[in-house]
Design a protein around this motif. Sequence first.
Motif, PDB file in Angstrom:
ATOM      1  N   ALA A  75       0.829  -1.205   0.000  1.00  0.00           N
ATOM      2  CA  ALA A  75       0.000   0.000   0.000  1.00  0.00           C
ATOM      3  C   ALA A  75       0.864   1.255   0.000  1.00  0.00           C
ATOM      4  O   ALA A  75       0.574   2.225  -0.725  1.00  0.00           O
ATOM      5  N   VAL A  76       1.926   1.272   0.790  1.00  0.00           N
ATOM      6  CA  VAL A  76       2.817   2.431   0.826  1.00  0.00           C
ATOM      7  C   VAL A  76       3.516   2.602  -0.520  1.00  0.00           C
ATOM      8  O   VAL A  76       3.703   3.732  -1.000  1.00  0.00           O
ATOM      9  N   ARG A 260       4.198  11.061  10.018  1.00  0.00           N
ATOM     10  CA  ARG A 260       3.590  11.658   8.822  1.00  0.00           C
ATOM     11  C   ARG A 260       4.473  11.485   7.598  1.00  0.00           C
ATOM     12  O   ARG A 260       4.609  12.377   6.764  1.00  0.00           O
ATOM     13  N   GLY A 261       5.113  10.303   7.515  1.00  0.00           N
ATOM     14  CA  GLY A 261       5.826   9.937   6.303  1.00  0.00           C
ATOM     15  C   GLY A 261       7.318  10.156   6.330  1.00  0.00           C
ATOM     16  O   GLY A 261       7.991   9.912   5.322  1.00  0.00           O
ATOM     17  N   SER A 262       7.866  10.576   7.477  1.00  0.00           N
ATOM     18  CA  SER A 262       9.282  10.887   7.556  1.00  0.00           C
ATOM     19  C   SER A 262       9.965   9.998   8.587  1.00  0.00           C
ATOM     20  O   SER A 262       9.375   9.627   9.605  1.00  0.00           O
ATOM     21  N   THR A 273      -0.571  12.046   2.080  1.00  0.00           N
ATOM     22  CA  THR A 273      -0.705  10.669   1.599  1.00  0.00           C
ATOM     23  C   THR A 273      -0.924   9.729   2.773  1.00  0.00           C
ATOM     24  O   THR A 273      -1.782   8.835   2.719  1.00  0.00           O
ATOM     25  N   VAL A 274      -0.166   9.923   3.842  1.00  0.00           N
ATOM     26  CA  VAL A 274      -0.354   9.103   5.045  1.00  0.00           C
ATOM     27  C   VAL A 274      -1.779   9.265   5.557  1.00  0.00           C
ATOM     28  O   VAL A 274      -2.463   8.284   5.880  1.00  0.00           O
ATOM     29  N   ASP A 295     -13.722  -1.769   9.127  1.00  0.00           N
ATOM     30  CA  ASP A 295     -13.415  -0.570   8.362  1.00  0.00           C
ATOM     31  C   ASP A 295     -11.998  -0.661   7.803  1.00  0.00           C
ATOM     32  O   ASP A 295     -11.103  -1.217   8.442  1.00  0.00           O
ATOM     33  N   TRP A 296     -11.816  -0.094   6.621  1.00  0.00           N
ATOM     34  CA  TRP A 296     -10.530  -0.175   5.933  1.00  0.00           C
ATOM     35  C   TRP A 296     -10.097   1.202   5.460  1.00  0.00           C
ATOM     36  O   TRP A 296     -10.925   2.025   5.066  1.00  0.00           O
ATOM     37  N   GLY A 297      -8.805   1.444   5.504  1.00  0.00           N
ATOM     38  CA  GLY A 297      -8.214   2.547   4.760  1.00  0.00           C
ATOM     39  C   GLY A 297      -7.836   2.028   3.391  1.00  0.00           C
ATOM     40  O   GLY A 297      -8.526   1.187   2.820  1.00  0.00           O
ATOM     41  N   LEU A 298      -6.724   2.513   2.856  1.00  0.00           N
ATOM     42  CA  LEU A 298      -6.208   2.000   1.586  1.00  0.00           C
ATOM     43  C   LEU A 298      -5.054   1.059   1.903  1.00  0.00           C
ATOM     44  O   LEU A 298      -3.914   1.472   2.072  1.00  0.00           O
TER      45      LEU A 298
END
Length: 378
Positions: A75-76, A260-262, A273-274, A295-298
């Motif tokens: 997914a990432v 947050r992605g870092s 995106t996160v 429940d799902w995210g991506l």
Amino acid sequence: MDALRTDAFGMDRLPRTREAIAQGIRAGVHLGAQLRVSRGGEPVADAALGESRPGVALTRNHLMLWLSSTKPVAAVAVGQLWERGRLELDDPVAAHVPEFAQNGKEGITLRHLLTHTGGIRLLEVGWPGKSWGEIIARICAMKPEPRWVPGQKAGYHLASSWFLLGEVIRRVDGRPFELYVREEIFGPLDMRDCWIGIPADCWAAYRAEDRIAPMWNTEKPPPEPYGWDTEERSTRPHPGGNGYGPLHELGRFYEMLLARGSFEGRRLLLPQTVELFTSRQREGMVDATFKHPIDWGLGFILNSNHYGAATVPYGYGPHASPSTFGHSGNRSSTAFADPVHQLAVALAFNGLPDNERHERRIRAVLGAIYEDLGLVGA
């Protein structure tokens, strides 16, 4: 308990957690476990308890099988390519893999794959005996499930959609999936011993050092090896199921997402995106595979305790905040991030008992982590 402590940093801060893992060892549901816990990117505990095999201590540096806890890595990867303008989430799969548009599957999108709403739950894809190309050809040739409108029905896809996502990544980027994730995700996170498809020479070296922890069938005594650590099953990539690596390295993946992605000055994803990938994209739908609302995210499972904390599968324990996201692996592992508490957890047992005993042990361990850290009711 000291006799079971083999390689444990910080477990003195988690006494209930340590005892819950030890209780599982005594009950025979696993021989050992690896656990990584951090808050705000700072390690709280980094431990291996028990044995890898009878008479051999499990260490922090053993490679554990993640099973479906592998899925968020793909997914990432999709998120990275989306940021770079290489694909769109609502692209039909067939826009990147044209031969997928057989038997009425042309309407299935990348978003459907990431939310398990595509309707191609074929479980037997031919892995590991078939080559990557043969597996993709088989998935492309299949028929969708009858009366399944993509996006309007949900059901967990164990393998098929994740091979497809891996193929989309390969065709968009040019690198094989397993190389892409090594260079774009594991490398920047210093996850040096993490792989989805271990190169044969590396597998042989790990094997010679006895660093690949076997998985044990503990449904009844005595434990029996599953044989999932063979060369074929370890070296042939399965984007949805054969990630291998120490759990202290997998924990960094979620520390990056919490940041947050870092990670240590290296950016893997943009904050937006996160936020998108870990927010609710599929909500209130009964999962036809699990027979339960989830429940799902991506590509990420969202905390679904509000549908029944005692019954929800692949949960994060009784005390996780509603915004918690991650993924679990079949009766053995989980890894997740709780943004409210800035908590990242990666946990893997090396024994697969029946589902009831697994749910009991993992709820006990995850609940104990929050209790030990004083996060209950915080």
